[in-house]
Scaffold this active site. Structure first.
Site: not given
Lengths: 630, 630, 630
Positions: B314, B142
């Site tokens: 995710e 991320e």
């Protein structure tokens, strides 16, 4: 016990030639206590080691000559400027890394050993000189005010590492306890551990929580050192003046060392400054203060004080200067606040301050006197209380029928893991407290390590994230109806959450399987009445289901005397739950008009009208700010 | 292509003796992918150079033994504590000048050469050891999360000066390009140039814009170094897990080096945290997420991935813990989100995380399993998807009829010169995307350097401040209806604005002569339908005027296939413009109920009900969270 | 006096070969003034001591050749980058302790002696070279813009200590004056005194107030040094271009040294950026600006300028780029703003800027010309004013019938002790000004040290915390109705508050015994009309009670010509008070429609329609943005 009145006086602010007249007026008014000394360090010790105590002795003697008892405050909340030269690193540091400088007060870090030694030194000097004269002591002033418990200084960092080392003994144990394997946060040495500010994302909640525990311990240690210094030279009772809604340190832990818990009650300032009540509530009570906020703290500090001894050390007597808006109290409220404190057991209510000061940060803060020494409106109300005290018998206290468990450590756990905006422990506790009060119930606040619940008909334990073993045992032995939750017992060993509700409560088979937090605009209505708001749990288990919400979720479950509440109740749901508990406990309740509150003080019931309008209640009409007893 | 499911697993969080059982349950559920390794650096290398890779090998082997494919994450988003001793200056610095410390994650500056070398080193070690086992890779985690692209460190300053030197070659050239004659901001040397934080007034937008370009390049460089290290030892595809609404670096540029673009889809968290939608919208979709946010990112990352390969790395499986409020998903939404990803072409949807963790920052973040290993609600929905996948043919993909140009550099240009509150590029793009979706259209996101628009019936190019030459050519050659603006082409050479609309678009004679920005409460209604909001241009030129506002201003002008839109359209105006474009393009559209969205995936049309109520559509009723295909 | 027009021109931004054409177009338009030089330091002195003045001489000569007069600006608001190498500590420091860096403008601390010397040096150089050519001067640019008056630098700290030493002569005197005995804040030495930022709680208001006085003095000193440098070589009048609602330094004190007061008038930007008006007001006037804001500043700067000489140095000609929203003006408003300035006595209105710039922080700021040199909409409105000026006789000025006392020191006193949110001095003054304007009254702003109130029918003195002795005398001698309060005279010697209202006003026996501040939702209605809001005093004394509120509080009391107002009036109460005062003064008033304002300029009455709709008034209809005179 006879209830008494007092005031806060700063002789160093006024010419010595008016002290005697002030003392006469205090005594004539009927006050019996005067607090002095607080904040006077620069006059007591203008330069390091150069003591000038004579003026204070003259002031004390002047007051005592008129029969006034003196509360002597230690001046450690306001170290003088020269202290910074001796201890340049004594300042607290804010969470952005800025030292919090000289020029107001509370500019010290609780972890600074050098400053703590200085605080003990001046305290010892005062205790030696005035130990026989002082009728009571106040240590420091308003710990935690101006957000001063948390400091990110070098001193705090060193002390935190030491504290962690004592607690965990090895970095591995700490890593294990904190779960530092997550995000590779593991430490090899205590010296690697920083304070939990300025991290990129949220710090590990275990890290943040230990920092809060540590910071509370530092306050306790700082306070204890002064108490010990006083004890060596004085037999007078010792107190500290706590504040409203201050959760950053464990008041029960500081309170253990002192005879009296005092607090500073500013109903109008706190309503504006420390309440999340909606605007219409703040507007309605702008001149009276929240109807439950003072009572809550009265009950809290009765629990904090040894043997229930507590005072209002500073009572708002008129407009203050520090809230977002500072209206004048409704006529009669100074009297009402005083009587409410007595009704809840206060030994003394002391007005802050004697005379409004014509300079400084408190320039616009009202006193009993105006700056020109004319009586301000609060003066006459204090005089009325004096007359009424003479006329009525002593206010007695007895155990209340309802116990409400309140715990600082729980507040910290909520703060580091709120899980949703608005999920604040104090707000939850205060919602519950208000709900109980609206039913006319008198309440005792209980600490989480309470051993015995005997004598209570109803005990409420909201948000107590970790239930101590001792309380578990007390719950099991109690004969009260016990209402537990939400979130109570969620973290048996500070680790597992969400998880099974305390397995150690025999007979209550409830498990929390999921937690969600809700937008303020999405309450989940409950069948029958009210709604769950903010915090909502999913419950499983074999206990009886008492309430369900419209989505089919279980809201409350019960086995015998024990009820678990799996969500934050709105007022409607809370009323439904409490009425049921009262019924099951055989506990009578009242249907109070919105502005009316009552307090049962031994055989006497006090009734207070917190509203701006007259209210009819039980056959009589209470005027605005009205007080009745009988 | 067969669609697959996976999960994110952290073996280091759990006792080794349950790994095998976890693997069995994953396989039994029907998962085929497991991501591991991410964030495990402190366990892989507890001290500098002391590698401990065996446990990871055992974990991988345990998973592979059950037929699971492993995605191996490099652990570089969470450097261990000892890294700071080796590189004390590796921390990023926030715009107030504070180093962003250890204690969470992403505590590194992209410009720090020493840390980049360490990141490459550990990646190389993992690639050597596991290059043959890993079925796919994820680099870091991320990028940009927690606002970590911009760093104001010394390392960033040095690198920025070097970057500027490479770009401009001489201070004079830079002064000229930036217009530094304004306010005497001229430099004599690159060493005089600071980062654009802490200036008295706004920094020169050219300065700020170059800092954004530079910062993006630093992410690209950091990522490329790890990709190269993996490539040397592994043939498995490489990915990064991007986030939602993250504009600070050019994902197309990072994506060029990798086979797969993945993103982390948290529909409920993103709705609360990253949307300016009004409260009523957030409330309605609080348990479902925004109806278009996920689809937008699916389409975006299909464009970022090489050959359209993309994953959800995710997938939110229940309540998260990091948004302002964290409700549970409506029953069925985990399934819906999974199917929607497949409908938009995802190869794999991987649930985060396998089991909820009983500690740490993600303590309250749901998993497929509860902490006690019982199935959480998301588990059954994943199982349902597995069953449905078996039953249905593969989901195919085809070019969509609509292209929407999306460009990170345009986002930076808007950010440094928004010209009015609320004038945000993502918001504009997302408004347009939503408007297209509400007409039932399927969309391809196109980068600004697209060479060829063949096959599209409609191409929309909003807010593309600089239109690259290559896209100019493609527009000229296209057969699509092309809707351009507002602000598109405003800055041909990063300089002249407002000024003539791109002269290089043959046949579209429109000039922007003035720009104004509007208060949210002053929309300018357009004759016919809707209004211009926020951003409004004054247009001149010989092109046909399509729409005018009630003040007589020209809103849209056209020449042939090309239409210029001189303002930010509200939903009504946007619908009018798009319906006209569809008509002119011969492109059919749908009249969708508010909660319904569709996606055409090759021959299959998927229909999704994002609302909390049943909806009748095309002769059938979709339940809340309903999914249909056919 | 003949009214003139001008523009702001930056020859250094444009190729030299278009200067001549620009000059021709300016002259053809009818402009007579051009400001140049401001911000050009890096071109005038590219390296320390290396002067390049020839280009400026050519630019000036080019302009003068077309008959244009040049205002020469000193470039000291934008020191070049090399200045930082010579004076690394010259930067101002913000209240968080961060140096405010290079990269925009105003990056200097007023207290830095080295930089002040540099500013004088470059000014002297320009004055020597261009002293004969310049028809007027502007010193620096917009003092205080970007919050630049207050600096917490080391230079400021040193200078503040010196300033305090000069003022108080001994630490004891300072301790006494500040009341430092409170909270043990006493100092032994001036070297112990820090700037009042970063204190734990609020700093002593006396400390904060002296810092404000000091900071103002530093601006005055900085300005005076440049004025002196100019005077040595030039006879042309000197000015500074002040801003709207800038209260941080005493403009009357800077103004004393200069012939002309100028200000930069951005009606739309200021409405969005510097007004607490409610959203509906901001929306209604979004394209016209507040109906009273410009007029107030016109009247203010007429008072600041010597002999009433004042200019609009920068007039908004179209959308700006720096406010929260930046709409375009309603057609006609550029003309209206220009005429309104003339009606209030401006000698010159100068449009900012000549041509919109295609780069930099002002990229999106409109000019009279577009970046492509075509005329922007403001150009034609300027041309219309030129034609109208030719046709009409000179605008004359005369003393207004109403005086309104305005004082910077009062603003600082309110700022350091607001006592409640929203209690802002400017807001109070502006509420009063608007109330006067709505009655059609023309107003003179008067400084607090005014000696003589002769000629005024009505004088209003709101919020003047300290009434200077000189004004006391003038009040006593005046024949006007005088409306004083709230809070006026509260602090006779900067100390006693609340206390007796100025005893030195003979015959007005009113005492303020208490002050309270009110929530915005709790106005206290007044019998008859309107309400007291925000600030409310309790009044005693023997003066006649004119108004009481519904709670029985005295609102206004009078003795003869003198009326004291003990609260902040809402518009209804203010109107009642002003109508009574007009009646008693024999002063005629008008009943104006909401959007209409008038200004009596000698024999001429100007009427302005500030609304977006046509308005009927006195038998004619004014169009939107309409201007009428006669």
């Amino acid at each position: 016990m006879k209830r008494t009145l007092g005031t806060c006086y700063y002789p160093e602010h006024w010419p010595e030639d008016i002290w005697a007249e002030d003392a006469v007026r205090m005594a004539d008014l009927g006050l019996t206590w005067v607090r002095v000394g607080e904040f006077a360090w620069s006059r007591l010790e203008p330069a390091p080691g150069q003591l000038q105590l004579d003026w204070l002795e003259r002031a004390i003697d002047t007051l005592m000559a008129k029969g006034l008892n003196v509360v002597l405050g230690t001046p450690t909340a306001a170290p003088p400027r020269w202290m910074l030269d001796r201890h340049p690193d004594m300042l607290a540091v804010d969470d952005g890394g800025h030292p919090r400088g000289f020029g107001s007060r509370r500019h010290y870090c609780f972890s600074h050993d050098g400053y703590r030694a200085e605080a003990v030194r001046i305290t010892r000097i005062l205790a030696r000189r005035f130990g026989a004269r002082a009728a009571a002591w106040q240590v420091d002033n308003e710990y935690g005010c101006h957000d001063t418990v948390y400091s990110y200084s070098d001193a705090a960092r060193r002390a935190f590492r030491d504290w962690l080392c004592q607690r965990y003994q090895s970095p591995d144990a700490l890593n294990q306890a904190w779960g530092n394997v997550f995000w590779s946060m593991e430490y090899d040495s205590f010296d690697q551990i920083d304070l939990p500010n300025l991290t990129v994302a949220q710090a590990n909640p275990a890290h943040a929580l230990d920092f809060r525990r540590f910071s509370s311990d530092q306050v306790v240690r700082f306070n204890a050192a002064q108490v010990a210094a006083i004890r060596a030279h004085s037999n007078a009772p010792v107190s500290h003046n706590y504040m409203g809604r201050t959760l950053e340190f464990d008041h029960f832990a500081t309170g253990e060392r002192m005879e009296i818990a005092a607090w500073d009650s500013y109903p109008l300032g706190f309503l504006e400054d420390r309440s999340e009540a909606p605007a219409r509530h703040k507007r309605r009570y702008a001149r009276q203060g929240d109807p439950d906020f003072q009572a809550f703290h009265h009950d809290l500090y009765r629990a904090v004080g040894r043997d229930g001894r507590w005072w209002v050390m500073e009572q708002q007597p008129g407009p203050v200067n520090w809230a977002p808006h500072n209206p004048a109290p409704l006529a009669g409220m100074v009297r009402l606040w005083t009587w409410e404190a007595f009704a809840h057991g206060a030994e003394c209510v002391s007005y802050f301050r004697w005379r409004q000061i014509p300079f400084s940060q408190e320039h616009y803060h009202a006193g009993l006197l105006r700056p020109d020494s004319a009586a301000a409106p609060g003066f006459a109300e204090a005089a009325q209380v004096v007359r009424e005290l003479v006329a009525m018998p002593d206010v007695e206290q007895a155990q209340a029928p309802v116990g409400l468990v309140f715990d600082y450590a729980a507040a910290w756990a909520w703060a580091v893991q709120p899980q949703g905006q608005g999920c604040d422990y104090f707000r939850l506790i205060f919602d519950i407290y208000r709900g109980l009060r609206k039913l006319g119930l008198s309440i005792d606040i209980l600490p989480a390590d309470t051993r015995d619940l005997a004598g209570y008909s109803l005990v409420v334990i909201p948000g107590l994230v970790t239930i101590p073993e001792r309380l578990m045992t007390a719950i099991a032995k109690a004969r009260a109806q016990v209402l537990i939750g939400p979130r109570s017992g969620a973290t048996p060993r500070n680790r597992t959450l969400p998880g099974p509700l305390p397995p150690a409560i025999p007979g209550l088979d409830v498990t929390v399987t999921r937690v969600e937090t809700l937008r303020p605009d999405m309450p989940v209505p409950v069948d029958g009445a009210g709604a769950v708001i903010l915090w909502r749990e999913a419950l499983e288990g074999t206990a009886d289901v008492l309430d369900t919400d419209v989505a089919g979720g279980r809201v409350a479950m019960r086995s015998g005397r024990l009820t678990y509440l799996g969500g934050w109740p709105d007022p409607g749901l809370l009323r439904r739950l409490l009425l049921r508990a009262c019924r099951d406990a055989g506990l009578p309740h009242l249907d109070l008009p919105p502005d009316i509150r009552v307090r049962q003080s031994g055989p006497t019931r006090f009734v207070f009208n917190h509203g701006p309008d007259p209210v009819a209640f039980e056959g009589r009409t209470l005027p605005p700010a009205g007080v009745a007893w009988g």
